[in-house]
Write a protein that holds these residues in place. Structure first.
Motif, PDB file in Angstrom:
ATOM      1  N   ILE A 106       0.805  -1.225   0.000  1.00  0.00           N
ATOM      2  CA  ILE A 106       0.000   0.000   0.000  1.00  0.00           C
ATOM      3  C   ILE A 106       0.838   1.276   0.000  1.00  0.00           C
ATOM      4  N   SER A 107       2.118   1.168   0.334  1.00  0.00           N
ATOM      5  CA  SER A 107       2.958   2.371   0.409  1.00  0.00           C
ATOM      6  C   SER A 107       3.034   3.105  -0.913  1.00  0.00           C
ATOM      7  N   ARG A 108       3.001   2.358  -2.012  1.00  0.00           N
ATOM      8  CA  ARG A 108       3.088   2.987  -3.335  1.00  0.00           C
ATOM      9  C   ARG A 108       1.909   3.924  -3.599  1.00  0.00           C
ATOM     10  N   TYR A 109       0.815   3.726  -2.843  1.00  0.00           N
ATOM     11  CA  TYR A 109      -0.387   4.531  -3.052  1.00  0.00           C
ATOM     12  C   TYR A 109      -0.478   5.710  -2.077  1.00  0.00           C
ATOM     13  N   GLN A 110       0.542   5.880  -1.257  1.00  0.00           N
ATOM     14  CA  GLN A 110       0.607   7.014  -0.336  1.00  0.00           C
ATOM     15  C   GLN A 110      -0.653   7.148   0.531  1.00  0.00           C
ATOM     16  N   PRO A 111      -0.987   6.131   1.321  1.00  0.00           N
ATOM     17  CA  PRO A 111      -2.192   6.218   2.160  1.00  0.00           C
ATOM     18  C   PRO A 111      -2.072   7.335   3.181  1.00  0.00           C
ATOM     19  N   SER A 112      -3.185   7.996   3.462  1.00  0.00           N
ATOM     20  CA  SER A 112      -3.143   9.124   4.400  1.00  0.00           C
ATOM     21  C   SER A 112      -3.297   8.676   5.849  1.00  0.00           C
ATOM     22  N   ARG A 113      -4.170   7.678   6.078  1.00  0.00           N
ATOM     23  CA  ARG A 113      -4.427   7.228   7.441  1.00  0.00           C
ATOM     24  C   ARG A 113      -4.507   5.706   7.486  1.00  0.00           C
ATOM     25  N   VAL A 114      -3.708   5.105   8.360  1.00  0.00           N
ATOM     26  CA  VAL A 114      -3.670   3.649   8.489  1.00  0.00           C
ATOM     27  C   VAL A 114      -3.908   3.259   9.936  1.00  0.00           C
ATOM     28  N   LEU A 115      -4.834   2.342  10.135  1.00  0.00           N
ATOM     29  CA  LEU A 115      -5.120   1.810  11.469  1.00  0.00           C
ATOM     30  C   LEU A 115      -4.843   0.309  11.436  1.00  0.00           C
ATOM     31  N   SER A 116      -4.000  -0.157  12.353  1.00  0.00           N
ATOM     32  CA  SER A 116      -3.620  -1.571  12.382  1.00  0.00           C
ATOM     33  C   SER A 116      -4.101  -2.234  13.658  1.00  0.00           C
ATOM     34  N   ILE A 117      -4.672  -3.450  13.505  1.00  0.00           N
ATOM     35  CA  ILE A 117      -5.050  -4.239  14.678  1.00  0.00           C
ATOM     36  C   ILE A 117      -4.182  -5.493  14.788  1.00  0.00           C
TER      37      ILE A 117
END
Length: 265
Positions: free
Chosen positions: A81-92
């Motif tokens: 997903i880094s290639r898509y420059q995500p703005s907000r990531v939440l990890s569980i």
């Protein structure tokens, strides 16, 4: 929130999705689900009535990317997903630190780590929310809204998240063992198995609800049902003789130690 991308929609990811849809926090038409294969993504999307993602490219425009995969899969997901420059990531993902998440994502990505538990699937979960260094107040509030819709939540430090993981994250597992043991005891003294399980589960549920709704210390509530020289104190005494408290405390500590080991601490 408008567009949501969920990567990994198993037990917890599915519980979060179904809870947010039921509470009206998310709309089905705005949610995309990505699994390990295109076929699995389509099947899971059809199950919840949402969209399937084939390559995770929705991360580019998503208001939230939820990572709900096994810990060993997280590095691969971050790379994808880094290639898509995500703005907000939440990890569980358990035992995957904020540092690891932030290092694996673009520098401007806001990151939050959450430790939920499985009772979220019935709206009675407990979630610990640990914001990353760049997480905005609005993102934290969004995380609170999501997990308060699934039960209770608390914003904590990352160390407290690990500690709550050992207590409430793994806690349902302990509770199921206790319910099963109490049900076995009921069978031992003559109750039918089905009735014993129902009685044990409802009793623990009711007792927990009393603690939460009255705000009283468990000791105070225990004293209300423990008459001097009575039957309840006799039962408690027998359990204490077998090390009930020590066993539970040792179990939670062992769980935290294992979590630390997995995280390389």
């Amino acid at each position: 929130m408008k567009k949501i991308l969920i990567i990994g929609c198993g037990a917890m990811g599915g519980a979060i999705l179904s809870g947010c849809l039921a509470k009206g926090l998310w709309n089905k038409e705005d949610v995309y689900v990505k699994e390990h294969s295109e076929e699995a993504s389509k099947a899971k999307a059809a199950r919840y009535g949402v969209h399937a993602s084939t390559d995770g490219s929705e991360a580019k425009e998503a208001d939230l990317v939820l990572i709900a995969v096994k810990p060993n899969v997280v590095p691969e997901v971050l790379h994808e997903i880094s290639r898509y420059q995500p703005s907000r990531v939440l990890s569980i993902a358990a035992a995957v630190t904020l540092e690891s998440l932030e290092n694996g994502l673009p520098k401007d990505t806001e990151v939050i780590r959450v430790m939920p538990n499985t009772p979220a699937s019935v709206g009675e979960g407990m979630a610990a929310i640990a914001p990353g260094a760049k997480a905005s107040l609005s993102f934290i509030r969004e995380a609170e809204a999501v997990f308060s819709a699934l039960g209770r939540e608390a914003v904590v430090t990352e160390r407290q998240l690990d500690e709550l993981g050992a207590l409430s994250g793994a806690g349902p597992g302990y509770a199921f063992v206790i319910i099963d043991a109490l049900a076995d005891a009921g069978v031992l003294i003559g109750l039918p198995r089905k009735l014993a399980i129902e009685a044990a589960a409802q009793t623990l549920y009711g007792a927990a609800k009393m603690v939460l709704e009255t705000g009283k210390h468990p000791d105070e509530l225990r004293d209300q049902v423990t008459s001097p020289g009575g039957t309840t104190i006799a039962g408690i005494y027998a359990m204490e003789q077998k090390g009930l408290r020590g066993a539970l405390m040792d179990g939670v500590k062992a769980c935290l130690d294992k979590s630390d080991q997995m995280a390389g601490k």
